[in-house]
Design a protein around this motif. Structure first.
Motif, PDB file in Angstrom:
ATOM      1  N   LYS A  98      43.072  25.748  80.696  1.00  0.00           N
ATOM      2  CA  LYS A  98      42.363  27.018  80.834  1.00  0.00           C
ATOM      3  C   LYS A  98      40.985  27.059  80.013  1.00  0.00           C
ATOM      4  N   ARG A  99      40.176  27.904  80.344  1.00  0.00           N
ATOM      5  CA  ARG A  99      39.005  28.108  79.523  1.00  0.00           C
ATOM      6  C   ARG A  99      39.432  28.449  78.216  1.00  0.00           C
ATOM      7  N   GLY A 100      38.812  27.836  77.180  1.00  0.00           N
ATOM      8  CA  GLY A 100      38.903  28.046  75.702  1.00  0.00           C
ATOM      9  C   GLY A 100      40.162  27.516  75.146  1.00  0.00           C
ATOM     10  N   GLU A 101      41.109  26.950  75.933  1.00  0.00           N
ATOM     11  CA  GLU A 101      42.166  26.097  75.540  1.00  0.00           C
ATOM     12  C   GLU A 101      41.801  24.757  75.046  1.00  0.00           C
ATOM     13  N   LYS A 102      42.317  24.558  73.668  1.00  0.00           N
ATOM     14  CA  LYS A 102      42.200  23.219  73.187  1.00  0.00           C
ATOM     15  C   LYS A 102      43.186  22.149  73.804  1.00  0.00           C
ATOM     16  N   ILE A 103      42.957  20.772  74.069  1.00  0.00           N
ATOM     17  CA  ILE A 103      43.533  19.862  74.347  1.00  0.00           C
ATOM     18  C   ILE A 103      43.469  18.608  73.572  1.00  0.00           C
ATOM     19  N   GLU A 133      37.797  21.671  72.778  1.00  0.00           N
ATOM     20  CA  GLU A 133      38.105  22.618  73.908  1.00  0.00           C
ATOM     21  C   GLU A 133      38.267  21.983  75.301  1.00  0.00           C
ATOM     22  N   ALA A 134      38.814  22.255  76.305  1.00  0.00           N
ATOM     23  CA  ALA A 134      38.864  21.477  77.476  1.00  0.00           C
ATOM     24  C   ALA A 134      37.440  21.456  78.216  1.00  0.00           C
ATOM     25  N   LEU A 135      36.738  22.710  78.069  1.00  0.00           N
ATOM     26  CA  LEU A 135      35.448  22.367  78.639  1.00  0.00           C
ATOM     27  C   LEU A 135      34.347  21.782  77.985  1.00  0.00           C
ATOM     28  N   HIS A 136      34.735  21.320  76.665  1.00  0.00           N
ATOM     29  CA  HIS A 136      33.578  20.811  75.676  1.00  0.00           C
ATOM     30  C   HIS A 136      34.277  19.743  75.382  1.00  0.00           C
ATOM     31  N   LEU A 137      34.725  18.771  76.053  1.00  0.00           N
ATOM     32  CA  LEU A 137      35.243  17.475  75.432  1.00  0.00           C
ATOM     33  C   LEU A 137      34.037  16.312  75.529  1.00  0.00           C
ATOM     34  N   PRO A 138      33.792  15.643  74.511  1.00  0.00           N
ATOM     35  CA  PRO A 138      32.706  14.793  74.460  1.00  0.00           C
ATOM     36  C   PRO A 138      33.064  13.835  75.343  1.00  0.00           C
ATOM     37  N   SER A 139      32.040  13.087  75.882  1.00  0.00           N
ATOM     38  CA  SER A 139      32.339  11.950  77.087  1.00  0.00           C
ATOM     39  C   SER A 139      32.540  10.806  76.206  1.00  0.00           C
ATOM     40  N   GLU A 140      31.899  10.628  75.069  1.00  0.00           N
ATOM     41  CA  GLU A 140      31.976   9.349  74.303  1.00  0.00           C
ATOM     42  C   GLU A 140      31.846   9.869  72.672  1.00  0.00           C
ATOM     43  N   LEU A 141      32.284   9.013  71.643  1.00  0.00           N
ATOM     44  CA  LEU A 141      32.020   9.277  70.380  1.00  0.00           C
ATOM     45  C   LEU A 141      31.403   7.785  69.692  1.00  0.00           C
ATOM     46  N   GLU A 166      38.294  17.915  66.633  1.00  0.00           N
ATOM     47  CA  GLU A 166      38.988  17.470  65.439  1.00  0.00           C
ATOM     48  C   GLU A 166      39.791  16.129  65.987  1.00  0.00           C
ATOM     49  N   LEU A 167      39.962  15.281  64.773  1.00  0.00           N
ATOM     50  CA  LEU A 167      40.913  14.120  64.836  1.00  0.00           C
ATOM     51  C   LEU A 167      42.290  14.428  65.190  1.00  0.00           C
ATOM     52  N   ALA A 168      42.922  13.701  66.066  1.00  0.00           N
ATOM     53  CA  ALA A 168      44.126  14.144  66.349  1.00  0.00           C
ATOM     54  C   ALA A 168      45.084  13.060  65.745  1.00  0.00           C
ATOM     55  N   VAL A 169      44.487  11.897  64.973  1.00  0.00           N
ATOM     56  CA  VAL A 169      45.124  10.697  64.345  1.00  0.00           C
ATOM     57  C   VAL A 169      44.726  10.773  62.851  1.00  0.00           C
ATOM     58  N   GLU A 170      45.239   9.808  62.123  1.00  0.00           N
ATOM     59  CA  GLU A 170      45.040   9.910  60.591  1.00  0.00           C
ATOM     60  C   GLU A 170      43.648   9.304  60.408  1.00  0.00           C
TER      61      GLU A 170
END
Length: 203
Positions: A98-103, A133-141, A166-170
Motif C-alpha cells: 500500500k502507498r505509505g506502507e513501510k516494508i 516506504e514501499a514506493l521509495h525503496l532505494p535501488s542500491e546503497l 532504516e536498517l533492519a539488521v544490527e
C-alpha cells in the motif's frame, strides 16, 4: 524508485501443462497475495516484466492492472523462479503493498572508491536488509572503501542510507573486510609449506 505499470490477465489454467501453455503465449504465471486478500492467479507479459526487473532491480514496485478489475494493485516481487538454462521466468510471487506502507527488503550494496594499495576486499554480504516506504525503496546503497587499510571492517552501520530508510539488521553486521594482499613470493612460499606438510603427514 517509481512504480512500473503492467497489464495482467486472470489465470484459469493450473498445473504444469497450464503453466507451459501460459509461457508459450509469452506470459509468466504469477500469484498476487497479501493484506488479507484472497490470492489471485494471474499471468504477466514476460518481456515487459523482464525489462522492468533489468531496469529497476528485484525490488521494483509494479502497478498491476488486471483485466476485469476496477482498480490497479501495487505489488512487489517476493519470489521469482527462473530457468537458469533458458534464462526465462518460470513463476512469480507478488506481494501486495500500500502507498505509505513501510516494508522490509534486501537492497544491493555497492562498494565505491579504492582501498589502499596491496589490499584485497573480502565480501561477507552483497545486500543489506532495510525498512523503507514501499514506493521509495532505494535501488542500491553505497559503502565507501576509499583509502581503507588492511584490517578495516565495513559494517551495515557504515552504509549511507537515504532519508526515510532504516536498517533492519544490527549496525555491527560485517558486510566486507579489507585484508592484506599476498605477494607472489608469499603465495609460493605458503603453497610450498603446505605441500611439505602434506608430504610429511603422508610418511
Amino acid at each position: 524508485m517509481s512504480e512500473v505499470k503492467i497489464s495482467a490477465e486472470p489465470r484459469t489454467e493450473f498445473g504444469k501443462g497450464g503453466a507451459r501453455r501460459t509461457r508459450r503465449a509469452g506470459l509468466v504465471p504469477a500469484v498476487l497475495y497479501g493484506h488479507g486478500e484472497k490470492p489471485q492467479h494471474i499471468a504477466l507479459p514476460a518481456r515487459e516484466f523482464a525489462a522492468a526487473i533489468r531496469h529497476g532491480g528485484l525490488n521494483q514496485i509494479f502497478t498491476i492492472d488486471i483485466a476485469g478489475n476496477a482498480a490497479a494493485t501495487l505489488a512487489l516481487p517476493k519470489a521469482i523462479q527462473r530457468d537458469p538454462i533458458k534464462d526465462t521466468y518460470e513463476h512469480i510471487d507478488l506481494l501486495i503493498v500500500k502507498r505509505g506502507e513501510k516494508i522490509q527488503v534486501d537492497i544491493p550494496v555497492t562498494l565505491v572508491g579504492e582501498a589502499a594499495k596491496n589490499t584485497l576486499i573480502v565480501h561477507e554480504s552483497n545486500t543489506v536488509s532495510v525498512v523503507a516506504e514501499a514506493l521509495h525503496l532505494p535501488s542500491e546503497l553505497e559503502l565507501s572503501i576509499e583509502g581503507l587499510e588492511a584490517g578495516a571492517r565495513l559494517t551495515a552501520g557504515d552504509v549511507k542510507l537515504p532519508q526515510g530508510t532504516e536498517l533492519a539488521v544490527e549496525a555491527d553486521l560485517v558486510l566486507a573486510m579489507i585484508t592484506a594482499a599476498q605477494s607472489t613470493t608469499q603465495a609460493e612460499d605458503d603453497a610450498a609449506a603446505a605441500e611439505a606438510e602434506g608430504e610429511s603427514a603422508a610418511e
